[in-house]
Design a protein around this motif. Sequence first.
Motif, PDB file in Angstrom:
ATOM      1  N   GLU A 223       9.402   2.806  -2.076  1.00 31.60           N
ATOM      2  CA  GLU A 223       8.303   3.434  -2.814  1.00 31.60           C
ATOM      3  C   GLU A 223       8.786   3.962  -4.166  1.00 31.60           C
TER       4      GLU A 223
ATOM      5  N   GLU B 299      10.986  10.820  -3.493  1.00 29.00           N
ATOM      6  CA  GLU B 299      10.434  10.360  -2.214  1.00 29.00           C
ATOM      7  C   GLU B 299      11.349  10.890  -1.113  1.00 29.00           C
TER       8      GLU B 299
ATOM      9  N   HIS C 199      -1.218   1.436   2.518  1.00 33.15           N
ATOM     10  CA  HIS C 199      -0.379   1.145   3.682  1.00 33.15           C
ATOM     11  C   HIS C 199      -0.242   2.340   4.625  1.00 33.15           C
TER      12      HIS C 199
ATOM     13  N   ASN D 105       6.790  12.900  -3.105  1.00 33.13           N
ATOM     14  CA  ASN D 105       6.071  12.034  -2.165  1.00 33.13           C
ATOM     15  C   ASN D 105       4.700  11.591  -2.678  1.00 33.13           C
TER      16      ASN D 105
ATOM     17  N   GLN E  21       5.865  -3.830   2.481  1.00 30.31           N
ATOM     18  CA  GLN E  21       5.756  -3.114   3.755  1.00 30.31           C
ATOM     19  C   GLN E  21       4.465  -3.511   4.457  1.00 30.31           C
TER      20      GLN E  21
ATOM     21  N   SER F 155       3.599   8.790  -2.474  1.00 28.90           N
ATOM     22  CA  SER F 155       3.105   7.819  -1.493  1.00 28.90           C
ATOM     23  C   SER F 155       2.497   8.485  -0.265  1.00 28.90           C
TER      24      SER F 155
ATOM     25  N   ASN G  95      -2.632   5.332  -1.084  1.00 32.43           N
ATOM     26  CA  ASN G  95      -1.654   4.400  -0.515  1.00 32.43           C
ATOM     27  C   ASN G  95      -2.328   3.553   0.566  1.00 32.43           C
TER      28      ASN G  95
ATOM     29  N   ALA H  12       9.331   0.995  -6.414  1.00 40.55           N
ATOM     30  CA  ALA H  12       8.066   0.388  -6.842  1.00 40.55           C
ATOM     31  C   ALA H  12       7.442   1.160  -7.996  1.00 40.55           C
ATOM     32  N   ARG H  13       7.603   2.479  -8.008  1.00 40.39           N
ATOM     33  CA  ARG H  13       7.079   3.275  -9.124  1.00 40.39           C
ATOM     34  C   ARG H  13       7.817   2.942 -10.419  1.00 40.39           C
TER      35      ARG H  13
ATOM     36  N   ILE I  38      11.553   2.833   3.393  1.00 36.62           N
ATOM     37  CA  ILE I  38      10.285   2.884   2.663  1.00 36.62           C
ATOM     38  C   ILE I  38      10.345   3.905   1.534  1.00 36.62           C
ATOM     39  N   ARG I  39      11.045   5.016   1.756  1.00 33.36           N
ATOM     40  CA  ARG I  39      11.173   6.004   0.675  1.00 33.36           C
ATOM     41  C   ARG I  39      11.879   5.383  -0.539  1.00 33.36           C
TER      42      ARG I  39
END
Length: 349
Positions: free
Chosen positions: A313, A267, A176, A292, A12, A294, A174, A316-317, A309-310
């Motif tokens: 994210e 998320e 970003h 959340n 992102q 992030s 975060n 990614a975790r 993005i949710r």
Amino acid sequence: MNREIAVVAFAQTDHRRTSEELSEVELLMPVLHDVLARTGLRTADLDFVCSGSSDYLAGRAFSFTLALDGVGAWPPISESHVEMDGAWALYEAWTKLRTGDADTALVYAYGKSSPGSLRDVLTRQLDPYYVAPLWPDSIALAALQAQALIDAGDTDEPALAAVAARNRENAAANPHAQLRGPVPHGDHVVRPLRRGDCPPVGDGAAAVILAAGERARALTERPAWIRGIDHRVEAHGLGVRDLTDSPSTRIAAERAGVFERPVDTAELHAPFTSQEIVLRKALRLGDGVRVNPSGGALAAHPVMAAGLIRIGEAAARIHRGASDRALAHATSGPCLQQNLVVVLEGDPR
């Protein structure tokens, strides 16, 4: 065909209030290069490309065709687009891979809200006969929902402020996020919502790569397997809905398998603090769930990319071992009108 599909990479932008010096293509290209580099794939290795964006934000028809320059003109690609948040583009790509027509897919989304008045632009998604002519903007409608929750005894203004503070405290880690750390809650924008209850307006983009089966395992050490995904929509008329509840989220969660066993991370695409209250109830999220981490949409809300993005994210975790079973949620429309829920899992450790 019952194929395992996973998110194998996510990238992102750094989300900003304005990126006026960049075109949509210039905003998007670094993200596409980043997500491909994470897997070692080239454009020629992609079987399918799907994007999500809005012509209303860009102010011109078929604006997504210009963004394809970021993918590259050669070699030819199999491509599709949804006039929705990129989470729904991911749903289309997931379906494509499930059928066996593709083994890898690039999904991306972008939004530049800074050039115009986002509150006015979003009125165009309302009922064109009975609601849109009244010009209720997105914050006014969210305030109606927040007041309904307060009247029902489900929350109050201090509780909403606590939601905002927790999300932005999470966003401190975060890099970003557009808003990180303590942010003044501010004055009322539309009662009962204050400035801090509302998402930041900004520009940004995101991309994920999906892969099937052994291809996914070859591309990343710990794939985030999509164990369930579903989306549902509420009635278009706000007056026939109970704004304190989200049946579409609950049904999507049931169909996606959220309630089969606990998740450790959620998320949530909740642009307004009051909407997190609604979603927590619909998704039956207890205190043991990390919500959340992030910072969520209260820390960065690039319209048309925030839902994707949710998912990214949450994935990614799982990639880095911080989560084993995660829930990701995306929404579209006023007052959580349409909702998509994804369940992601990592391989047992």
